[in-house]
Write an enzyme that holds these catalytic residues in place. Sequence first.
Site, PDB file in Angstrom:
ATOM      1  N   GLY A  49      -5.907  -0.534  -2.958  1.00 35.31           N
ATOM      2  CA  GLY A  49      -4.819  -0.652  -1.993  1.00 35.31           C
ATOM      3  C   GLY A  49      -3.548  -1.024  -2.721  1.00 35.31           C
ATOM      4  O   GLY A  49      -3.598  -1.546  -3.845  1.00 35.31           O
ATOM      5  N   GLN A  54       4.705  -4.626  -3.623  1.00 37.46           N
ATOM      6  CA  GLN A  54       4.161  -4.676  -4.985  1.00 37.46           C
ATOM      7  C   GLN A  54       4.879  -3.710  -5.922  1.00 37.46           C
ATOM      8  O   GLN A  54       4.746  -3.814  -7.139  1.00 37.46           O
ATOM      9  CB  GLN A  54       2.669  -4.333  -4.982  1.00 37.46           C
ATOM     10  CG  GLN A  54       1.811  -5.420  -4.382  1.00 37.46           C
ATOM     11  CD  GLN A  54       0.353  -5.051  -4.520  1.00 37.46           C
ATOM     12  OE1 GLN A  54      -0.187  -4.317  -3.706  1.00 37.46           O
ATOM     13  NE2 GLN A  54      -0.293  -5.545  -5.571  1.00 37.46           N
ATOM     14  N   CYS A 102      -6.132  -8.332  -7.760  1.00 40.55           N
ATOM     15  CA  CYS A 102      -4.847  -7.838  -7.278  1.00 40.55           C
ATOM     16  C   CYS A 102      -4.067  -7.261  -8.458  1.00 40.55           C
ATOM     17  O   CYS A 102      -4.021  -7.896  -9.519  1.00 40.55           O
ATOM     18  CB  CYS A 102      -4.076  -8.992  -6.639  1.00 40.55           C
ATOM     19  SG  CYS A 102      -2.471  -8.500  -5.979  1.00 40.55           S
ATOM     20  N   LEU A 103      -3.476  -6.089  -8.275  1.00 35.45           N
ATOM     21  CA  LEU A 103      -2.699  -5.471  -9.359  1.00 35.45           C
ATOM     22  C   LEU A 103      -1.502  -6.332  -9.746  1.00 35.45           C
ATOM     23  O   LEU A 103      -0.989  -6.216 -10.852  1.00 35.45           O
ATOM     24  CB  LEU A 103      -2.234  -4.063  -8.952  1.00 35.45           C
ATOM     25  CG  LEU A 103      -3.342  -3.034  -8.673  1.00 35.45           C
ATOM     26  CD1 LEU A 103      -2.740  -1.696  -8.264  1.00 35.45           C
ATOM     27  CD2 LEU A 103      -4.256  -2.864  -9.883  1.00 35.45           C
ATOM     28  N   HIS A 144      -6.048  -7.872   2.783  1.00 37.29           N
ATOM     29  CA  HIS A 144      -5.365  -8.160   1.522  1.00 37.29           C
ATOM     30  C   HIS A 144      -3.964  -7.523   1.511  1.00 37.29           C
ATOM     31  O   HIS A 144      -2.982  -8.173   1.160  1.00 37.29           O
ATOM     32  CB  HIS A 144      -6.238  -7.637   0.366  1.00 37.29           C
ATOM     33  CG  HIS A 144      -5.661  -7.853  -1.001  1.00 37.29           C
ATOM     34  ND1 HIS A 144      -6.229  -8.695  -1.926  1.00 37.29           N
ATOM     35  CD2 HIS A 144      -4.559  -7.334  -1.598  1.00 37.29           C
ATOM     36  CE1 HIS A 144      -5.499  -8.688  -3.035  1.00 37.29           C
ATOM     37  NE2 HIS A 144      -4.479  -7.860  -2.864  1.00 37.29           N
ATOM     38  N   GLU A 145      -3.896  -6.249   1.925  1.00 33.45           N
ATOM     39  CA  GLU A 145      -2.598  -5.540   1.911  1.00 33.45           C
ATOM     40  C   GLU A 145      -1.668  -6.089   3.000  1.00 33.45           C
ATOM     41  O   GLU A 145      -0.466  -6.222   2.784  1.00 33.45           O
ATOM     42  CB  GLU A 145      -2.798  -4.033   2.101  1.00 33.45           C
ATOM     43  CG  GLU A 145      -3.665  -3.358   1.038  1.00 33.45           C
ATOM     44  CD  GLU A 145      -3.327  -3.758  -0.384  1.00 33.45           C
ATOM     45  OE1 GLU A 145      -2.133  -3.978  -0.688  1.00 33.45           O
ATOM     46  OE2 GLU A 145      -4.249  -3.871  -1.203  1.00 33.45           O
ATOM     47  N   HIS A 148       0.047  -9.057   1.756  1.00 33.62           N
ATOM     48  CA  HIS A 148       1.183  -8.734   0.875  1.00 33.62           C
ATOM     49  C   HIS A 148       2.452  -8.488   1.697  1.00 33.62           C
ATOM     50  O   HIS A 148       3.535  -8.938   1.332  1.00 33.62           O
ATOM     51  CB  HIS A 148       0.895  -7.464   0.060  1.00 33.62           C
ATOM     52  CG  HIS A 148       0.150  -7.718  -1.220  1.00 33.62           C
ATOM     53  ND1 HIS A 148       0.582  -8.601  -2.181  1.00 33.62           N
ATOM     54  CD2 HIS A 148      -0.999  -7.177  -1.711  1.00 33.62           C
ATOM     55  CE1 HIS A 148      -0.273  -8.600  -3.196  1.00 33.62           C
ATOM     56  NE2 HIS A 148      -1.244  -7.750  -2.931  1.00 33.62           N
TER      57      HIS A 148
END
Length: 177
Positions: A49, A54, A102-103, A144-145, A148
Site C-alpha cells: 500500500g 508518503q 512501512c516504506l 495502515h494507509e 497515513h
Amino acid sequence: MSILKVARLGHPVLRTIAAPVSVREIQAPNFQKFIDDMIETMKEYDGVGLAADQVHESKQIAVLEVAENPRYPNKPKVPLTVLINPQISPLTDEMEEDWEGCLSIPELRGRVPRYKTIRVQALDRNGKHLEFIAADFHARVVQHEWDHLNGKVYLDRMGDLSTLTFLAELARYWIKS
Ligand SMILES: [Zn+2]
C-alpha cells in the site's frame, strides 16, 4: 510513469492530515498520472500500500495491492485498489495483532493491533462510489494507509514498542522457520 521519492519518518508531511480530493480534481489528466505514479512507486518498493503523503502530496489518496510480495510472503491476495477520500468503520470490536512495516520507516517491523473487519467507503480513480468490506490482512493494509492520510504511522498504534525490531533481528529472533 515515474517512481516517486518516498518521505521518511521525520518529514512533516507524514504528520499532516491530508486534504480531501474534489471530483473536478479527479478528472484532471495530471491527477490520473499521479495515481499511475503512485502505483508504480508502490510496486517498485514492494509495498502492499502507499498513501499520497508518503510521496509528498498531502491528499486523501491511497493505493493498495497484495500480490506475490517478497516483503509480505504468503499473504492472501488483494486486487489493485485506488481509494480517494476513504472512510472506514469497524464492523467488530475484535482486534488482531500482526507484524507491520512501512516504506517510510525502512528496515523495521512491529506488532500492531488492528480491527479484524472493517467497512470501507471511498471514491475510485474515476470518482465513482466504492464500498466494500475488508477482513484480516486486507483490513490491516487499509487501516495502515488510512492512518497515513490522517497523519499517523503504525508506531502510534503499537500498544508498546517492545516488539519493534530490525528485519535482520526479526528473522533471527522472532520468526523462526
Ligand atoms: Zn506506511
